[in-house]
Design a protein around this motif. Structure first.
Motif, PDB file in Angstrom:
ATOM      1  N   ALA A   1      26.546  45.128  40.561  1.00  0.00           N
ATOM      2  CA  ALA A   1      27.787  45.389  39.820  1.00  0.00           C
ATOM      3  C   ALA A   1      27.517  46.361  38.676  1.00  0.00           C
ATOM      4  O   ALA A   1      28.321  47.257  38.404  1.00  0.00           O
ATOM      5  CB  ALA A   1      28.354  44.084  39.289  1.00  0.00           C
ATOM      6  N   GLY A   2      26.345  46.196  38.010  1.00  0.00           N
ATOM      7  CA  GLY A   2      25.990  47.091  36.911  1.00  0.00           C
ATOM      8  C   GLY A   2      25.932  48.533  37.371  1.00  0.00           C
ATOM      9  O   GLY A   2      26.400  49.442  36.686  1.00  0.00           O
ATOM     10  N   GLY A   3      25.393  48.751  38.572  1.00  0.00           N
ATOM     11  CA  GLY A   3      25.270  50.101  39.124  1.00  0.00           C
ATOM     12  C   GLY A   3      26.623  50.765  39.345  1.00  0.00           C
ATOM     13  O   GLY A   3      26.730  51.994  39.344  1.00  0.00           O
ATOM     14  N   ASP A   4      27.661  49.948  39.509  1.00  0.00           N
ATOM     15  CA  ASP A   4      29.006  50.496  39.725  1.00  0.00           C
ATOM     16  C   ASP A   4      29.549  51.247  38.509  1.00  0.00           C
ATOM     17  O   ASP A   4      30.535  51.974  38.616  1.00  0.00           O
ATOM     18  CB  ASP A   4      29.988  49.371  40.094  1.00  0.00           C
ATOM     19  CG  ASP A   4      29.718  48.831  41.496  1.00  0.00           C
ATOM     20  OD1 ASP A   4      29.009  49.515  42.266  1.00  0.00           O
ATOM     21  OD2 ASP A   4      30.205  47.733  41.807  1.00  0.00           O
ATOM     22  N   LYS A   5      28.900  51.060  37.362  1.00  0.00           N
ATOM     23  CA  LYS A   5      29.336  51.795  36.165  1.00  0.00           C
ATOM     24  C   LYS A   5      29.025  53.279  36.297  1.00  0.00           C
ATOM     25  O   LYS A   5      29.579  54.101  35.582  1.00  0.00           O
ATOM     26  CB  LYS A   5      28.603  51.250  34.922  1.00  0.00           C
ATOM     27  CG  LYS A   5      29.040  49.860  34.526  1.00  0.00           C
ATOM     28  CD  LYS A   5      28.245  49.366  33.335  1.00  0.00           C
ATOM     29  CE  LYS A   5      28.716  47.972  32.948  1.00  0.00           C
ATOM     30  NZ  LYS A   5      27.651  47.228  32.255  1.00  0.00           N
TER      31      LYS A   5
END
Ligand code: HEC
Length: 177
Positions: free
Chosen positions: A27-31
């Motif tokens: 989910a963090g990578g989706d930033k």
């Protein structure tokens, strides 16, 4: 009996925590959005990777290079783009070399991106967190690479906390104008 029961429970909890972490890192990578303008930044170094027969280009902003030159952490908003190309191979399947002894790039096989912003990274435990950096991997079509192991990015870059988690920090230093 009680002992075995609690071992099984803690193993189950461990697996649950590990998978929750994977989901969180994903989910963090989706930033990170694909850095469409990466080539307008500075190409600060290139690298021939014999192990996976890749030619790699590294791009970032002038502001990031400037900070590295001063030995400072890279500024919020820094994006580093690593462009992975398949190296041109000879008939034996070995990378061919140009007049300077360097690999010759062909098609893009993927992109590795790291981006840093003030306030990012707070959700990670200390043994995972890389300061305010997030990581993402993109396919040649510039789409998120769903198969990438983003936890692996954090783990491998983590020991470089003195260089703001960047392997090529010294290359940035010498490339700064
Ligand atoms: C096994 C260790 C390892 C893993 C896992 C790893 N990297 Fe790296 N990364 C490196 C090394 C070593 C370099 C510098 C030389 C190179 O490209 O091989 C690097 C360089 C980079 C750079 C250029 C900035 C820098 O640190 O020099 C980016 C961007 C990057 N990696 C992104 C990623 C992303 C995104 C992932 C996860 C999908 C990832 N890396 C996983 C070892 C790793």
């Amino acid at each position: 009996m009680k002992f075995h029961y609690s071992v099984a429970i803690s193993a189950a909890i461990g697996a649950l925590v590990a998978s929750a972490l994977l989901v969180q890192v994903r989910a963090g990578g989706d930033k990170i959005a694909f850095p469409e303008n990466y080539a307008q930044g500075q190409l600060y170094t290139t690298f021939d990777r014999a192990d996976n027969k890749q030619y790699r280009e590294y791009y970032t902003s002038a502001a990031a290079l400037d900070a590295a030159k001063k030995g400072q952490p890279l500024p919020s908003g820094t994006v580093i783009t690593l462009v992975q190309y398949a190296a041109k191979l000879d008939a034996q399947g070995n990378p061919e070399k140009d007049a300077n002894g360097r690999f010759i790039k062909t098609n893009v096989v993927g992109y590795g991106v790291m981006e840093k912003r003030t306030g990012w990274g707070t959700e990670y435990p200390d043994n995972v967190r890389n300061g305010e950096w997030e990581y993402q991997s993109f396919t040649p079509e510039k789409k998120v690479n769903e198969k990438a192991n983003l936890t692996g990015c954090f783990n491998c870059h983590k020991p470089l906390d003195k260089e703001d988690y960047v392997f090529t920090y010294d290359k940035m230093k010498s490339a700064a104008k």
